[in-house]
Design an enzyme around this catalytic site. Sequence first.
Site, short mmCIF file in Angstrom:
data_model
loop_
_atom_site.label_atom_id
_atom_site.label_comp_id
_atom_site.label_asym_id
_atom_site.label_seq_id
_atom_site.Cartn_x
_atom_site.Cartn_y
_atom_site.Cartn_z
N ARG A 95 42.08 36.91 25.73
CA ARG A 95 41.63 36.55 24.37
C ARG A 95 40.77 37.71 23.90
O ARG A 95 39.73 37.99 24.50
CB ARG A 95 40.83 35.25 24.42
CG ARG A 95 40.10 34.93 23.15
CD ARG A 95 39.58 33.52 23.09
NE ARG A 95 40.68 32.59 22.87
CZ ARG A 95 40.54 31.32 22.47
NH1 ARG A 95 39.32 30.84 22.25
NH2 ARG A 95 41.58 30.55 22.29
N HIS A 122 48.13 33.73 17.79
CA HIS A 122 47.76 32.73 18.82
C HIS A 122 49.04 32.01 19.29
O HIS A 122 49.23 30.82 19.07
CB HIS A 122 46.76 31.73 18.22
CG HIS A 122 45.99 30.95 19.24
ND1 HIS A 122 46.06 31.17 20.60
CD2 HIS A 122 45.10 29.92 19.08
CE1 HIS A 122 45.26 30.33 21.23
NE2 HIS A 122 44.68 29.56 20.35
N GLN A 125 49.19 28.66 21.42
CA GLN A 125 48.86 27.50 20.60
C GLN A 125 50.12 26.96 19.93
O GLN A 125 50.38 25.75 19.89
CB GLN A 125 47.83 27.91 19.53
CG GLN A 125 47.48 26.82 18.56
CD GLN A 125 46.63 25.73 19.17
OE1 GLN A 125 45.62 26.00 19.78
NE2 GLN A 125 47.03 24.47 19.03
N ASP A 213 43.13 24.74 9.95
CA ASP A 213 42.30 25.39 10.98
C ASP A 213 40.98 25.74 10.30
O ASP A 213 40.84 25.64 9.07
CB ASP A 213 43.04 26.65 11.48
CG ASP A 213 42.30 27.39 12.60
OD1 ASP A 213 41.39 26.80 13.22
OD2 ASP A 213 42.64 28.57 12.85
N CYS A 253 44.41 23.05 15.42
CA CYS A 253 44.35 23.65 16.76
C CYS A 253 43.02 23.36 17.45
O CYS A 253 42.95 23.45 18.67
CB CYS A 253 44.59 25.15 16.65
SG CYS A 253 43.44 25.98 15.54
N ARG A 281 48.48 22.15 25.15
CA ARG A 281 48.12 23.54 25.46
C ARG A 281 48.33 23.83 26.94
O ARG A 281 48.75 24.91 27.33
CB ARG A 281 46.64 23.82 25.08
CG ARG A 281 46.32 23.75 23.59
CD ARG A 281 47.07 24.81 22.81
NE ARG A 281 46.93 26.12 23.43
CZ ARG A 281 45.86 26.90 23.33
NH1 ARG A 281 44.86 26.57 22.55
NH2 ARG A 281 45.81 28.07 23.95
N1 CP Z 1 42.70 25.95 20.04
C1 CP Z 1 42.05 26.79 20.84
O1 CP Z 1 42.50 27.90 21.12
O2 CP Z 1 40.85 26.33 21.30
P1 CP Z 1 39.77 27.16 22.11
O3 CP Z 1 39.26 28.24 21.17
O4 CP Z 1 38.71 26.18 22.48
O5 CP Z 1 40.41 27.78 23.30
N1 NVA Z 2 41.50 30.75 13.86
C1 NVA Z 2 40.59 30.31 14.89
C2 NVA Z 2 41.34 29.62 15.96
C3 NVA Z 2 40.51 29.10 17.08
C4 NVA Z 2 41.34 28.46 18.17
C5 NVA Z 2 39.83 31.51 15.45
O1 NVA Z 2 40.43 32.58 15.61
O2 NVA Z 2 38.63 31.36 15.71
#
Ligand code: CP
Ligand code: NVA
Length: 295
Positions: A95, A122, A125, A213, A253, A281
């Site tokens: 990430r 992502h 997801q 989101d 998400c 997930r």
């Molecule tokens: N949806 C998602 O990616 O959640 P987290 O940021 O908690 O991993």
């Molecule tokens: N768009 C959000 C998604 C989190 C899972 C972010 O990038 O923070």
Amino acid sequence: MRHLLEMDQLSAADLDELLDLCAPERAEPVLAGRGVALIFEKPSNRTRNASEMAVVGLGGHPISIRGEEIGLGVRESVDDVTRVLARYHALIGARVFDHRHLEQMAAVEAAPIVNLLSDMAHPTQIVADLLTLRQRWSKFDGRSVAWVGDGNNVARSLVLGCGLAGLSVRLACPAGHAVDPVAVDAARAYGVDVLETVRPDEAVAGADAVYTDVWVSMGQEMHAHQKEDAFAGYTVTADLMAQAAPGAVFLHCLPAHRGLEVAAEVIDGPASAVWDQAENRMHAARAVFQWLITQ
Ligand code: CP
Ligand code: NVA
């Protein structure tokens, strides 16, 4: 060697196979005696827990590493970090703030690389979200998904994933916050309809699923005030959901902010599929890891 940095690295057949592999009974101990490195430069609840449990489900050992510990491109070059981790691990998930770091890791070709969320995309997801929809609908044909809110990383991957799955997409994003036009064009090239509007009611009208989101993604906190102004009127309320198709599903998400992008009565109401999405997930991560390891 295959990687999963964004949905457009999959074919429609790959996606089908991945969704089938999400079934828990399809899990094989392909990681027995092997490790998976999971790098997190940003916070995570779902992705870390889902990915770690996915590795355990394949018989492997996950090691989660915070961004500041490993210093990707700072303490050590991205290439060197990748080469070293690949000596211990069968696969690397990351990430990252900068999607280009994932591309750099993949270019080393030392281990399959999985995007666990970047500024751009992502994909794990979206595999989970498509699984969630497939569990509710017997087929994707003729169905549509509306997106209401920021044209962010999740939206980009969703548009591509819907394109691959044959789902039409209806996007409502404020001016200046549209989904990456490259992804929109790619989805259209897969043959699906993509509606783009600034009006949530227009996007949601007749849609079979409504997805939103956060308005402020991780790493954009400095623009929070300006963004929240731009998103006034983009809350997914019960009134807005009522304009979708009968029985429409609500998706998010997570993490969610009740009263901002979604009303509490929607996310906590009967249309909400968010807890299934969260569970999925793990099934999606297990499928993605198994599939990449066995390519
Ligand atoms: N949806 C998602 O990616 O959640 P987290 O940021 O908690 O991993
Ligand atoms: N768009 C959000 C998604 C989190 C899972 C972010 O990038 O923070």
